[in-house]
Motif scaffolding. Structure first.
Motif, PDB file in Angstrom:
ATOM      1  N   VAL A 302      -3.903   4.073 -12.903  1.00  0.00           N
ATOM      2  CA  VAL A 302      -3.691   4.960 -11.879  1.00  0.00           C
ATOM      3  C   VAL A 302      -5.081   5.552 -11.553  1.00  0.00           C
ATOM      4  CG1 VAL A 302      -2.712   7.119 -11.075  1.00  0.00           C
ATOM      5  CG2 VAL A 302      -1.572   5.722 -13.041  1.00  0.00           C
ATOM      6  N   TYR A 303      -5.541   5.560 -10.008  1.00  0.00           N
ATOM      7  CA  TYR A 303      -6.642   6.280  -9.523  1.00  0.00           C
ATOM      8  C   TYR A 303      -5.960   7.381  -8.909  1.00  0.00           C
ATOM      9  CZ  TYR A 303     -10.659   6.779  -6.364  1.00  0.00           C
ATOM     10  OH  TYR A 303     -11.853   7.333  -5.996  1.00  0.00           O
ATOM     11  N   PHE A 304      -6.783   8.439  -8.801  1.00  0.00           N
ATOM     12  CA  PHE A 304      -6.267   9.890  -8.437  1.00  0.00           C
ATOM     13  C   PHE A 304      -7.229  10.159  -7.483  1.00  0.00           C
ATOM     14  CE2 PHE A 304      -4.928   9.784 -13.005  1.00  0.00           C
ATOM     15  CZ  PHE A 304      -3.575   9.889 -12.718  1.00  0.00           C
ATOM     16  N   GLU A 305      -6.572  10.953  -6.213  1.00  0.00           N
ATOM     17  CA  GLU A 305      -7.428  11.783  -5.412  1.00  0.00           C
ATOM     18  C   GLU A 305      -6.723  12.966  -5.193  1.00  0.00           C
ATOM     19  OE1 GLU A 305      -8.943   9.249  -1.937  1.00  0.00           O
ATOM     20  OE2 GLU A 305      -7.540   7.698  -2.721  1.00  0.00           O
ATOM     21  N   PHE A 306      -7.323  13.924  -4.542  1.00  0.00           N
ATOM     22  CA  PHE A 306      -6.643  15.403  -4.494  1.00  0.00           C
ATOM     23  C   PHE A 306      -7.091  15.840  -3.235  1.00  0.00           C
ATOM     24  CE2 PHE A 306      -8.589  14.097  -8.630  1.00  0.00           C
ATOM     25  CZ  PHE A 306      -7.407  14.167  -9.397  1.00  0.00           C
ATOM     26  N   VAL A 307      -5.957  16.255  -2.517  1.00  0.00           N
ATOM     27  CA  VAL A 307      -6.114  16.949  -1.240  1.00  0.00           C
ATOM     28  C   VAL A 307      -5.640  18.432  -1.246  1.00  0.00           C
ATOM     29  CG1 VAL A 307      -5.077  16.878   1.203  1.00  0.00           C
ATOM     30  CG2 VAL A 307      -5.462  14.786   0.141  1.00  0.00           C
ATOM     31  N   VAL A 336      -7.757  25.486  -8.092  1.00  0.00           N
ATOM     32  CA  VAL A 336      -7.076  25.329  -6.646  1.00  0.00           C
ATOM     33  C   VAL A 336      -5.977  24.469  -6.688  1.00  0.00           C
ATOM     34  CG1 VAL A 336      -8.122  24.319  -4.536  1.00  0.00           C
ATOM     35  CG2 VAL A 336      -9.670  25.566  -5.690  1.00  0.00           C
ATOM     36  N   ASP A 337      -5.009  24.764  -5.654  1.00  0.00           N
ATOM     37  CA  ASP A 337      -3.715  23.652  -5.530  1.00  0.00           C
ATOM     38  C   ASP A 337      -4.478  22.500  -5.061  1.00  0.00           C
ATOM     39  OD1 ASP A 337      -2.349  25.282  -7.168  1.00  0.00           O
ATOM     40  OD2 ASP A 337      -0.869  25.811  -5.634  1.00  0.00           O
ATOM     41  N   TYR A 338      -3.996  21.224  -5.287  1.00  0.00           N
ATOM     42  CA  TYR A 338      -4.311  20.171  -4.635  1.00  0.00           C
ATOM     43  C   TYR A 338      -3.047  19.143  -4.695  1.00  0.00           C
ATOM     44  CZ  TYR A 338      -9.310  20.958  -5.473  1.00  0.00           C
ATOM     45  OH  TYR A 338     -10.500  21.574  -5.770  1.00  0.00           O
ATOM     46  N   VAL A 339      -2.878  18.526  -3.455  1.00  0.00           N
ATOM     47  CA  VAL A 339      -1.795  17.349  -3.348  1.00  0.00           C
ATOM     48  C   VAL A 339      -2.141  16.244  -3.999  1.00  0.00           C
ATOM     49  CG1 VAL A 339      -0.465  15.988  -1.950  1.00  0.00           C
ATOM     50  CG2 VAL A 339      -1.059  18.472  -1.148  1.00  0.00           C
ATOM     51  N   LEU A 340      -1.467  15.561  -4.689  1.00  0.00           N
ATOM     52  CA  LEU A 340      -1.777  14.632  -5.677  1.00  0.00           C
ATOM     53  C   LEU A 340      -1.502  13.194  -4.829  1.00  0.00           C
ATOM     54  CD1 LEU A 340      -3.054  13.781  -8.339  1.00  0.00           C
ATOM     55  CD2 LEU A 340      -0.726  13.515  -9.367  1.00  0.00           C
ATOM     56  N   ILE A 341      -2.738  12.421  -4.665  1.00  0.00           N
ATOM     57  CA  ILE A 341      -2.714  11.156  -4.194  1.00  0.00           C
ATOM     58  C   ILE A 341      -2.927  10.014  -5.128  1.00  0.00           C
ATOM     59  CG2 ILE A 341      -3.545   9.679  -2.255  1.00  0.00           C
ATOM     60  CD1 ILE A 341      -2.107  12.069  -1.113  1.00  0.00           C
ATOM     61  N   ILE A 342      -2.357   9.004  -5.296  1.00  0.00           N
ATOM     62  CA  ILE A 342      -2.529   7.947  -6.363  1.00  0.00           C
ATOM     63  C   ILE A 342      -2.503   6.892  -5.752  1.00  0.00           C
ATOM     64  CG2 ILE A 342      -1.264   9.451  -8.313  1.00  0.00           C
ATOM     65  CD1 ILE A 342       1.169   7.678  -7.998  1.00  0.00           C
ATOM     66  N   SER A 343      -3.092   5.733  -6.370  1.00  0.00           N
ATOM     67  CA  SER A 343      -3.315   4.520  -6.119  1.00  0.00           C
ATOM     68  C   SER A 343      -2.846   3.731  -7.685  1.00  0.00           C
ATOM     69  CB  SER A 343      -4.579   3.809  -5.594  1.00  0.00           C
ATOM     70  OG  SER A 343      -4.718   4.548  -4.323  1.00  0.00           O
ATOM     71  N   THR A 344      -1.783   2.802  -7.701  1.00  0.00           N
ATOM     72  CA  THR A 344      -1.672   2.390  -9.159  1.00  0.00           C
ATOM     73  C   THR A 344      -1.520   0.551  -9.008  1.00  0.00           C
ATOM     74  OG1 THR A 344       0.718   2.007  -8.532  1.00  0.00           O
ATOM     75  CG2 THR A 344      -0.005   4.148  -8.843  1.00  0.00           C
ATOM     76  N   VAL A 345      -1.346   0.187 -10.576  1.00  0.00           N
ATOM     77  CA  VAL A 345      -1.387  -1.235 -10.558  1.00  0.00           C
ATOM     78  C   VAL A 345      -0.025  -1.647 -10.227  1.00  0.00           C
ATOM     79  CG1 VAL A 345      -3.217  -1.376 -12.443  1.00  0.00           C
ATOM     80  CG2 VAL A 345      -1.038  -0.741 -13.096  1.00  0.00           C
ATOM     81  N   SER A 346       1.006  -0.881  -9.794  1.00  0.00           N
ATOM     82  CA  SER A 346       2.407  -1.313  -9.340  1.00  0.00           C
ATOM     83  C   SER A 346       2.104  -1.522  -7.691  1.00  0.00           C
ATOM     84  CB  SER A 346       3.256  -0.299  -9.557  1.00  0.00           C
ATOM     85  OG  SER A 346       3.963  -0.572 -10.657  1.00  0.00           O
ATOM     86  N   GLY A 347       0.832  -1.290  -7.108  1.00  0.00           N
ATOM     87  CA  GLY A 347       0.684  -1.698  -5.590  1.00  0.00           C
ATOM     88  C   GLY A 347       1.045  -0.535  -4.737  1.00  0.00           C
ATOM     89  N   ALA A 348       0.831   0.647  -5.293  1.00  0.00           N
ATOM     90  CA  ALA A 348       0.988   1.841  -4.530  1.00  0.00           C
ATOM     91  C   ALA A 348      -0.383   2.195  -4.186  1.00  0.00           C
ATOM     92  CB  ALA A 348       1.546   2.901  -5.137  1.00  0.00           C
TER      93      ALA A 348
END
Length: 506
Positions: A302-307, A336-348
């Protein structure tokens, strides 16, 4: 299993002592590069130029520029729908074997999230890391001889064309490693029972034959199971049945709202360990006892990004504005509150999972879940997040010495004016008027924007108290495949009307 337990504890201690300090930032960079390289020849990878992204000096920045944010509807309508039609190599090489049915916190139909073999392996990797982290807890050797009650959805997965479907807990339980099967309860046969009530009844009937040392599951449904076991055997608490119970691994929702009622089912204190397993993957787990925060799984698929969680970045439907800035792990701040964004090995890919988090320790990549983007009540500018709501309810519990394990609310227009209408799950007889006034005051003190809204467009607060079991019955009426639905904390008007109609039928 005493000898085996000693071996397991020894192996855990050895693994922990040999594990070098991780570098979450580097791990995340490696995860992203590996995923892009693996998926570069898929339809998604070709369309968005993964090969070209990999040639850039700053792969993370190039990735952010090339790929838009996707919520479930966008990902499904443009890409995953083609997988369900039988096509392969769409967002991940080959085809997934499973689809995870979401627990239905928003919308009226379940989402179907692809779960690849790579994701099953990634979840297992994070699960092993979580077990290894038990070395940090003061648990005796004989704890590792005991059995583990994992209470999830049914492992009897439904066949849908060439795919198997179920909730993620059922999928993971159906893929437990062979060496763990001797510890796993309620066992494969009982875990396959679709009907929740029948499964819990069977667990209660067999409870005395098991030596349970740990529990794992969603707190509200675990409570229901424990109550059934206690009632069936006519005992005072669960330790009368399972005297060696020492650990509860909580997941799915925040444990705090259930802590007071959960601990009343115990004969003595136990260790609570939080986890963050979603339909899209195993995101984080509590790795040390000094904190209630959870460590992001930064090296397992899982690769994480934070908005930054700001109103201007959130659309009315809960999706993200495409111009919202995304930060990487080396750019975030604590508190700080962040919206979690993910990219995954399931193709999200750059996928809005719907949760908001805050970092408590950036260097350790430790977080706490603070709410849901769609549990963000901002109809009249009140900017009310679920963590603020739950904090206010804890204030009510302390002020009135009551328990409120469940709640839901909606912004409703009554006679042309907006009200926040709350349903509180409690058996207390406290005046609803007093509860509404105290709740309103607590939110005003904690949230400046709420206070401003209350002076303008938000007319007032209405509170109705109902038995907490009504929430469980609502969830039960909406669950799929023996699953365990998470209660919606904030509802749209249409679903709230359905909920009120359900209450009126009780």
């Amino acid at each position: 299993m005493a000898i085996l337990g000693s071996i397991i504890k020894g192996a855990i201690d050895l693994k922990d002592s040999l594990t070098t300090s991780s570098n979450p930032v580097e791990e995340q960079e490696n995860v992203l590069r590996t995923m892009l390289d693996t998926a570069k020849d898929t339809s998604f990878g070709i369309y968005y130029g993964f090969s070209k992204i990999l040639e850039e000096d700053n792969v993370g920045e190039a990735y952010r520029k090339a790929i838009p944010y996707h919520d479930y509807n966008q990902m499904n309508d443009m890409w995953w729908k083609r997988i369900k039609e039988g096509l392969e190599n769409i967002t991940w090489p080959g085809k997934p074997h499973y689809f995870a049915l979401s627990s239905g916190t928003t919308g009226k139909t379940s989402k179907r999230i692809p779960v690849t073999e790579n994701m099953v392996a990634a979840i297992r990797t994070t699960s092993i890391a979580q077990v290894s982290a038990l070395a940090h807890y003061d648990l005796p050797t004989d704890f590792f001889d005991k059995e583990v009650m994992a209470l999830g959805s049914s492992t009897d997965l439904a066949e849908n064309d060439e795919f198997l479907e179920g909730e993620i807990s059922g999928i993971t339980a159906s893929n437990i490693p062979f060496w763990f099967k001797g510890f796993y309860k309620p066992g494969e046969e009982i875990a396959k029972i679709d009907n929740w009530d029948e499964r819990v009844k069977t667990i209660a009937e067999n409870a005395k034959s098991w030596d349970i040392g740990a529990l794992s599951g969603i707190p509200s449904w675990m409570e229901l199971m424990l109550k059934e076991v206690i009632a069936y055997h006519n005992v005072d608490n669960i330790h009368d049945i399972w005297p060696n119970l020492q650990v509860f691994t909580s997941g799915g929702v925040a444990f705090q709202p259930y802590e007071k009622s959960f601990r009343q089912l115990l004969g003595r204190d136990i260790t609570i360990i939080d986890t963050y397993l979603a339909s899209e993957g195993f995101m984080a787990y509590q790795s040390r006892p000094e904190t209630e925060s959870m460590k992001l799984s930064t090296d397992a698929g899982v690769y994480f990004e934070f908005v930054p969680f700001k109103p201007e970045y959130i659309n009315e439907d809960g999706s993200l504005s495409q111009d919202a800035p995304a930060l990487t792990l080396n750019e975030v701040e604590t508190g700080v509150d962040y919206v979690l964004i993910i990219s995954t090995v399931s193709g999200a890919w750059r996928y809005l999972i719907g949760d908001t988090i805050a970092f408590t320790d950036v260097e350790r990549a430790e977080i706490k879940i603070t709410g849901r983007t769609k549990f963000f009540l901002n109809v009249v500018g009140s900017q009310l997040s679920v963590n603020k709501m739950e904090d206010a309810l804890r204030d009510l519990e302390e002020k009135f010495d009551i328990k409120i394990p469940e709640f839901t609310l909606s912004a409703k227009k009554i006679d042309g004016e907006f009200y926040h209408c709350w349903y509180l799950g409690t058996t207390a007889t406290t005046s609803e008027k007093d509860l509404a006034q105290a709740l309103d005051e607590s939110l005003k003190n904690a949230n400046k924007n709420y206070g401003v809204a209350r002076g303008k467009s938000l007319k007032g607060v209405k509170v109705t108290t109902i038995d907490p079991n009504v929430f469980h019955e609502w969830s039960g009426a909406n669950k799929k495949k023996g699953g365990q639905v998470k209660m919606e904390k904030v509802m749209g008007e249409e679903k709230f009307a359905d909920f009120e109609a359900f209450i009126n039928k009780q």
